[in-house]
Design a protein around this motif. Structure first.
Motif, PDB file in Angstrom:
ATOM      1  N   LYS A 174       6.307 -10.474  -4.986  1.00  0.00           N
ATOM      2  CA  LYS A 174       5.490 -10.414  -6.199  1.00  0.00           C
ATOM      3  C   LYS A 174       4.088  -9.923  -5.861  1.00  0.00           C
ATOM      4  O   LYS A 174       3.462  -9.200  -6.625  1.00  0.00           O
ATOM      5  CB  LYS A 174       5.435 -11.790  -6.858  1.00  0.00           C
ATOM      6  CG  LYS A 174       4.732 -11.799  -8.208  1.00  0.00           C
ATOM      7  CD  LYS A 174       4.804 -13.171  -8.853  1.00  0.00           C
ATOM      8  CE  LYS A 174       4.112 -13.176 -10.206  1.00  0.00           C
ATOM      9  NZ  LYS A 174       4.177 -14.503 -10.851  1.00  0.00           N
ATOM     10  N   LYS A 175       3.625 -10.347  -4.690  1.00  0.00           N
ATOM     11  CA  LYS A 175       2.382  -9.816  -4.148  1.00  0.00           C
ATOM     12  C   LYS A 175       2.577  -9.581  -2.660  1.00  0.00           C
ATOM     13  O   LYS A 175       3.151 -10.422  -1.965  1.00  0.00           O
ATOM     14  CB  LYS A 175       1.212 -10.778  -4.368  1.00  0.00           C
ATOM     15  CG  LYS A 175       0.739 -10.899  -5.797  1.00  0.00           C
ATOM     16  CD  LYS A 175      -0.496 -11.789  -5.881  1.00  0.00           C
ATOM     17  CE  LYS A 175      -0.994 -11.910  -7.321  1.00  0.00           C
ATOM     18  NZ  LYS A 175      -2.196 -12.793  -7.411  1.00  0.00           N
ATOM     19  N   TYR A 176       2.105  -8.414  -2.196  1.00  0.00           N
ATOM     20  CA  TYR A 176       2.189  -8.113  -0.768  1.00  0.00           C
ATOM     21  C   TYR A 176       1.194  -7.015  -0.433  1.00  0.00           C
ATOM     22  O   TYR A 176       0.609  -6.377  -1.314  1.00  0.00           O
ATOM     23  CB  TYR A 176       3.613  -7.701  -0.369  1.00  0.00           C
ATOM     24  CG  TYR A 176       4.057  -6.356  -0.900  1.00  0.00           C
ATOM     25  CD1 TYR A 176       3.892  -5.194  -0.154  1.00  0.00           C
ATOM     26  CD2 TYR A 176       4.664  -6.255  -2.149  1.00  0.00           C
ATOM     27  CE1 TYR A 176       4.303  -3.966  -0.624  1.00  0.00           C
ATOM     28  CE2 TYR A 176       5.088  -5.033  -2.642  1.00  0.00           C
ATOM     29  CZ  TYR A 176       4.895  -3.890  -1.880  1.00  0.00           C
ATOM     30  OH  TYR A 176       5.299  -2.673  -2.366  1.00  0.00           O
ATOM     31  N   GLN A 177       1.006  -6.792   0.840  1.00  0.00           N
ATOM     32  CA  GLN A 177       0.129  -5.730   1.323  1.00  0.00           C
ATOM     33  C   GLN A 177       0.894  -4.814   2.272  1.00  0.00           C
ATOM     34  O   GLN A 177       1.855  -5.240   2.923  1.00  0.00           O
ATOM     35  CB  GLN A 177      -1.080  -6.305   2.064  1.00  0.00           C
ATOM     36  CG  GLN A 177      -2.049  -7.063   1.179  1.00  0.00           C
ATOM     37  CD  GLN A 177      -3.239  -7.576   1.962  1.00  0.00           C
ATOM     38  OE1 GLN A 177      -3.155  -7.796   3.181  1.00  0.00           O
ATOM     39  NE2 GLN A 177      -4.368  -7.782   1.284  1.00  0.00           N
ATOM     40  N   LEU A 178       0.464  -3.553   2.342  1.00  0.00           N
ATOM     41  CA  LEU A 178       0.904  -2.637   3.383  1.00  0.00           C
ATOM     42  C   LEU A 178      -0.276  -2.415   4.318  1.00  0.00           C
ATOM     43  O   LEU A 178      -1.386  -2.108   3.860  1.00  0.00           O
ATOM     44  CB  LEU A 178       1.363  -1.304   2.788  1.00  0.00           C
ATOM     45  CG  LEU A 178       2.635  -1.340   1.939  1.00  0.00           C
ATOM     46  CD1 LEU A 178       2.914   0.028   1.343  1.00  0.00           C
ATOM     47  CD2 LEU A 178       3.831  -1.808   2.764  1.00  0.00           C
ATOM     48  N   ARG A 179      -0.034  -2.598   5.606  1.00  0.00           N
ATOM     49  CA  ARG A 179      -1.074  -2.437   6.599  1.00  0.00           C
ATOM     50  C   ARG A 179      -0.623  -1.463   7.674  1.00  0.00           C
ATOM     51  O   ARG A 179       0.581  -1.355   7.960  1.00  0.00           O
ATOM     52  CB  ARG A 179      -1.422  -3.796   7.227  1.00  0.00           C
ATOM     53  CG  ARG A 179      -1.968  -4.811   6.218  1.00  0.00           C
ATOM     54  CD  ARG A 179      -2.202  -6.164   6.863  1.00  0.00           C
ATOM     55  NE  ARG A 179      -2.723  -7.146   5.910  1.00  0.00           N
ATOM     56  CZ  ARG A 179      -2.941  -8.417   6.193  1.00  0.00           C
ATOM     57  NH1 ARG A 179      -2.658  -8.878   7.409  1.00  0.00           N
ATOM     58  NH2 ARG A 179      -3.424  -9.232   5.269  1.00  0.00           N
ATOM     59  N   VAL A 180      -1.567  -0.766   8.292  1.00  0.00           N
ATOM     60  CA  VAL A 180      -1.250   0.184   9.360  1.00  0.00           C
ATOM     61  C   VAL A 180      -2.162  -0.073  10.545  1.00  0.00           C
ATOM     62  O   VAL A 180      -3.284  -0.596  10.404  1.00  0.00           O
ATOM     63  CB  VAL A 180      -1.403   1.643   8.887  1.00  0.00           C
ATOM     64  CG1 VAL A 180      -0.394   1.966   7.786  1.00  0.00           C
ATOM     65  CG2 VAL A 180      -2.816   1.917   8.408  1.00  0.00           C
ATOM     66  N   SER A 181      -1.689   0.308  11.721  1.00  0.00           N
ATOM     67  CA  SER A 181      -2.464   0.113  12.947  1.00  0.00           C
ATOM     68  C   SER A 181      -2.063   1.165  13.971  1.00  0.00           C
ATOM     69  O   SER A 181      -0.902   1.590  14.024  1.00  0.00           O
ATOM     70  CB  SER A 181      -2.222  -1.285  13.514  1.00  0.00           C
ATOM     71  OG  SER A 181      -2.846  -1.437  14.777  1.00  0.00           O
ATOM     72  N   ALA A 182      -3.019   1.548  14.764  1.00  0.00           N
ATOM     73  CA  ALA A 182      -2.729   2.470  15.865  1.00  0.00           C
ATOM     74  C   ALA A 182      -2.375   1.731  17.147  1.00  0.00           C
ATOM     75  O   ALA A 182      -1.726   2.290  18.032  1.00  0.00           O
ATOM     76  CB  ALA A 182      -3.925   3.392  16.116  1.00  0.00           C
ATOM     77  N   ASP A 183      -2.801   0.441  17.257  1.00  0.00           N
ATOM     78  CA  ASP A 183      -2.655  -0.275  18.528  1.00  0.00           C
ATOM     79  C   ASP A 183      -2.047  -1.669  18.405  1.00  0.00           C
ATOM     80  O   ASP A 183      -2.009  -2.412  19.376  1.00  0.00           O
ATOM     81  CB  ASP A 183      -4.022  -0.385  19.197  1.00  0.00           C
ATOM     82  CG  ASP A 183      -5.053  -1.071  18.299  1.00  0.00           C
ATOM     83  OD1 ASP A 183      -4.673  -1.580  17.225  1.00  0.00           O
ATOM     84  OD2 ASP A 183      -6.238  -1.071  18.669  1.00  0.00           O
ATOM     85  N   ASP A 184      -1.566  -2.051  17.226  1.00  0.00           N
ATOM     86  CA  ASP A 184      -0.981  -3.367  16.981  1.00  0.00           C
ATOM     87  C   ASP A 184      -2.020  -4.478  17.115  1.00  0.00           C
ATOM     88  O   ASP A 184      -1.662  -5.647  17.260  1.00  0.00           O
ATOM     89  CB  ASP A 184       0.189  -3.624  17.938  1.00  0.00           C
ATOM     90  CG  ASP A 184       1.124  -4.732  17.427  1.00  0.00           C
ATOM     91  OD1 ASP A 184       1.098  -5.000  16.209  1.00  0.00           O
ATOM     92  OD2 ASP A 184       1.856  -5.329  18.233  1.00  0.00           O
ATOM     93  N   ALA A 185      -3.290  -4.122  17.058  1.00  0.00           N
ATOM     94  CA  ALA A 185      -4.355  -5.125  17.155  1.00  0.00           C
ATOM     95  C   ALA A 185      -5.339  -4.999  15.999  1.00  0.00           C
ATOM     96  O   ALA A 185      -5.728  -5.990  15.387  1.00  0.00           O
ATOM     97  CB  ALA A 185      -5.085  -4.991  18.486  1.00  0.00           C
TER      98      ALA A 185
END
Length: 813
Positions: free
Chosen positions: A510-521
């Motif tokens: 119902k609510k969520y985010q999409l996140r991105v990372s180049a280094d998993d940190a």
């Protein structure tokens, strides 16, 4: 404006200056009464060193006198001294000339008046477009390149691209991916936006303007395929008059003259986005030609649905970049204003986020998420204009605050470039690669398929790997009741991410985010919202360089269950080389060694585009700001327009036939009054000294000469938008601008059957009805207003109790 092998008639002699002295450089057409007014003195070695000047009225009486600025030399422009003559403090309307002291050199006369640029040059620009109308009856049945069995299509109308090219383009140079100029649809959009930005100045010639816009809108309807895309080009093979025209695309550079292809489907950046924007705008401004406003809107919506579904499929490199984003943003903004459909507002918000995310800290934009800074010889101001347009539909939200911050950083960045060196013309410099970027990205399809997937929690029997196995029958499931479960995809390398799609089970987020990372940190959130239900939930996200993509749960749709996803897909491109910043630097002129393979023929379109960007953005980032002769942004806002009209290093007014414009026809007689020629460019990338028709030592002087003197649609379209932006500031006092610009009333309804105009707002307001000249015809107060003025074009304005003022045009046929 494509290069071609040309057969020339005998050349006429070039007269760069007419009766004007080559040491005095000024705007030949006119200056704004309250705006910046400067000229430049060019003192070559051994010439008289003029130290002062006088402003003379029509009777040769001195009405203003001042000293010239200290002389300066521009790095890279040779041993030439330049001085600035500033007469901004003089604000009386009339016709004047300049006299240098002590030499006594006198300029030709020019105007000083309110809205001078648009009033004096605008009608000629519209007449130029009219003279460029393509009326070849054979265009009613044109075939498709390389597809004889497909038959023919009616592509009648539109405008010829240039005074040496009868082809018709909504864009071209698509093979270069980052250089697409907006052409025919940009003309339509600029015409209509001009009518909205400056109704008072446009009123005497508005009918001609709208008629011309309708001619272009009709063409856009005709060149739309039944699937929804628009045909990018219609022209002859190698510009050979003995060959038949075809619906086609074009690939190649100046060395090989190019090849026609059947890749004629236009992407957002290839004219598709601007075509949608132009048609949607036409539908709400009372324009009609061979088609009705309802048909314009239907074509715009069909095009939007198609391009939204295919994403980057029609782009030559298979993925979207900054140009797609700002063209799609304009399309969504215009459709929302025409329909009030919230899905267009949502799309506009996503595209605005994509542009904002691509801005680097100094203020410049990334074209493709890391490999290349954005620079453009034509539409460089269009990202800012698109963000300005977004604020019309979202004037006060956290996102609009971010958009204003982006506009402010970009304007300041250009000001730092422009004033970073001695620059007497305030020519807007660009930030461009030192060499053409290499290692361009290639399409990568679903990059998550078969990748490593991990999750923060798992329900037995539903592992994370099920979300990337390509099967719609297997799924990942988070632990029961875990609303904050996350699912992370490791793509294995840095990629350029364009979009993410999640196929939710009934237990969706119902609510969520999409996140991105180049280094998993270090993680960056690129989407925050929620799914509407089970099934596919896709998002075009800001193009970013990332290796890891994560869905971070926040709220369950079904309490007691866990989050569950059938497929987690990531689309974008795999770079062929590491994503690193291309070495770039500031320069005056477009690098001739660029991705298109072309020696660029002048940047007059770019100057108009940036003028519009600076002026429109300025009012949004500084609501109390107005055009004046003293502040920096006002000076930079009109500098490019002054350059086009004669205050340039050649002393040439590039608008042919207007106020003595002397851009000589390159083939002896095809240039049209009101048309703007290609203008001034540099000798080379290394030598940034400006040059205009210097064919010394060339083997083909006629071909070389053409580079500068051919007239082109985008030059006039962008000049018109820039001049309209100047007039807009003058017609819209600062007290009318709260957080957004003077904008149409989104709730206005027009009932043409009974000749009435009805409008409403959520709160009480003082309403006025005025004619196009600004004369008030009626007043009323309340949450709504109703007027019965009869046939014509009318301006409705609402002043709310909170101080907000809005205005819009209403047309009663």
């Amino acid at each position: 404006m494509l290069q071609r092998v040309l057969h020339f008639l005998p050349l006429v002699a070039l007269s760069c200056f007419g009766s004007s002295p080559d040491s005095l450089l000024w705007n030949h057409v006119g200056y704004e009464r309250t705006g910046p007014k400067t000229a430049v003195v060019k003192n070559a070695s051994g010439s008289v060193a003029d130290t002062g000047f006088q402003l003379l009225d029509a009777t040769s009486t001195v009405v203003f006198q001042a000293s010239a600025s200290a002389q300066t030399q521009v790095p890279g422009w040779g041993n030439t001294d330049w001085k600035i003559l500033d007469f901004s403090g003089f604000q009386d309307s009339g016709r004047y000339s300049l006299r240098l002291l002590p030499s006594g050199t006198v300029s030709d006369t020019f105007e000083i008046e309110d809205e001078a640029l648009l009033r004096l040059a605008g009608p000629s620009v519209v007449s130029f477009f009219n003279s460029m109308e393509s009326k070849d009856d054979g265009d009613h049945a044109i075939g498709y390149c390389g597809q004889p069995k497909r038959g023919t299509h009616d592509v009648y109308g539109g405008w010829m691209d240039a005074t040496g090219d009868d082809g018709k383009y909504i864009s071209h140079l698509s093979y270069a991916n980052f250089m697409n100029p907006q052409q025919i649809p940009m003309v339509v959009w600029c015409l209509l936006r001009t009518s909205l930005l400056a109704p008072r100045a446009v009123a005497p010639w508005r009918s001609q303007l709208l008629s011309e816009a309708a001619w272009g809108a009709d063409y856009l309807v005709r060149i739309q395929d039944t699937q929804g895309y628009f045909y990018i080009n219609v022209f002859r093979s190698h510009w050979n008059m003995d060959t038949a025209k075809a619906i086609c695309a074009w690939v190649g550079d100046s060395a090989v003259q190019g090849t026609e292809t059947s890749d004629y489907q236009s992407a957002w950046r290839e004219g598709g986005g601007m075509s949608i924007a132009a048609l949607a705008l036409a539908s709400r401004t009372g324009v009609s030609g061979s088609f009705t406003g309802a048909q314009y809107l239907a074509a715009a919506e069909l095009g939007f649905d198609h391009l939204s579904a295919v994403k980057g499929r029609w782009d030559d490199d298979g993925h979207e970049n900054l140009i797609d984003h700002y063209c799609a943003l304009l399309a969504a903004v215009e459709l929302y204003q025409a329909t009030q459909d919230p899905r267009y507002a949502d799309s506009a918000a996503e595209r605005a986020d994509s542009i904002v995310a691509r801005q680097e800290a100094p203020g410049w934009f990334l074209s493709d998420a890391g490999a290349r800074p954005f620079y453009h010889a034509v539409d460089e101001g269009l990202p800012l204009v698109a963000l300005w347009a977004y604020l019309e539909i979202d004037p006060s939200s956290p996102r609009s605050d971010a958009v204003r911050a982006t506009l402010a950083r970009s304007v300041q960045w250009y000001r730092s470039l422009t004033r970073g060196v001695a620059n007497p013309f305030l020519y807007p410099r660009m930030y461009a690669p030192d060499a053409p970027p290499t290692g361009a990205a290639s399409p990568g399809g679903d990059l998550a398929l078969g990748a490593t997937a991990t999750s923060s929690s798992t329900q037995g029997g539903y592992p994370a790997s099920n979300a990337v196995d390509g099967s719609a029958n297997t799924r990942w499931g988070g632990a029961l009741g875990d609303s904050t479960a996350s699912l992370t995809i490791d793509l294995g390398q840095l990629v350029l991410v364009d979009s993410v799609a999640l196929d939710w089970e009934a237990a969706y987020g119902k609510k969520y985010q999409l996140r991105v990372s180049a280094d998993d940190a270090n993680w960056n959130t690129v989407y925050s919202g929620g799914a509407a239900g089970a099934g596919w939930d896709g998002h075009a996200i800001p193009g970013v360089s990332a290796r890891y993509v994560r869905m971070q749960g926040q709220e369950l749709a079904q309490s007691g269950y866990g989050l569950s996803i059938y497929e987690f897909q990531v689309f974008g491109s795999v770079p062929s080389s590491p994503v690193v910043q291309v070495p770039s630097s500031a320069r005056f002129f477009m690098p001739h060694d660029n991705e298109t393979g072309y020696w660029w023929q002048g940047e007059n379109a770019r100057l108009g585009s940036l003028s519009a960007a600076f002026l429109l953005a300025g009012r949004d980032i500084m609501p109390s700001w107005s055009l004046s002769g003293s502040d920096s942004l006002s000076q930079e806002g009109v500098a490019g327009l002054d350059w086009v009209l004669g205050k340039n290093t050649a002393g040439e007014n590039f608008m042919y036939g207007v106020a003595g414009g002397g851009t000589s026809p390159y083939d002896g007689g095809t240039n049209r009054v009101g048309g703007i020629c290609n203008g001034i460019t540099a000798n080379s990338d290394a030598d940034q000294s400006p040059t205009y028709y210097d064919n010394t030592g060339t083997s083909n002087p006629a071909y070389f000469y053409w580079h500068w003197t051919e007239q082109w649609l985008p030059h006039d379209a962008n000049f018109l938008l820039g001049a309209a932006s100047v007039a807009h500031l003058l017609e819209t006092p600062p007290d009318l601008a709260v957080k957004s610009t003077y904008r149409p009333l989104r709730r206005m309804s027009i009932v043409s059957g009974d000749g009435r105009i009805r409008a409403s707002l959520p709160s009480s307001a003082d309403w006025t009805l005025a004619d196009p000249s600004g004369r008030v015809m009626a007043r009323t107060r309340g949450t709504s207003a109703e007027f019965a003025p009869g046939r014509g074009t009318w301006i409705v304005e609402a002043a709310s109790v909170d101080g907000t003022r809005q205005s819009g045009l209403a047309v009663l046929p």
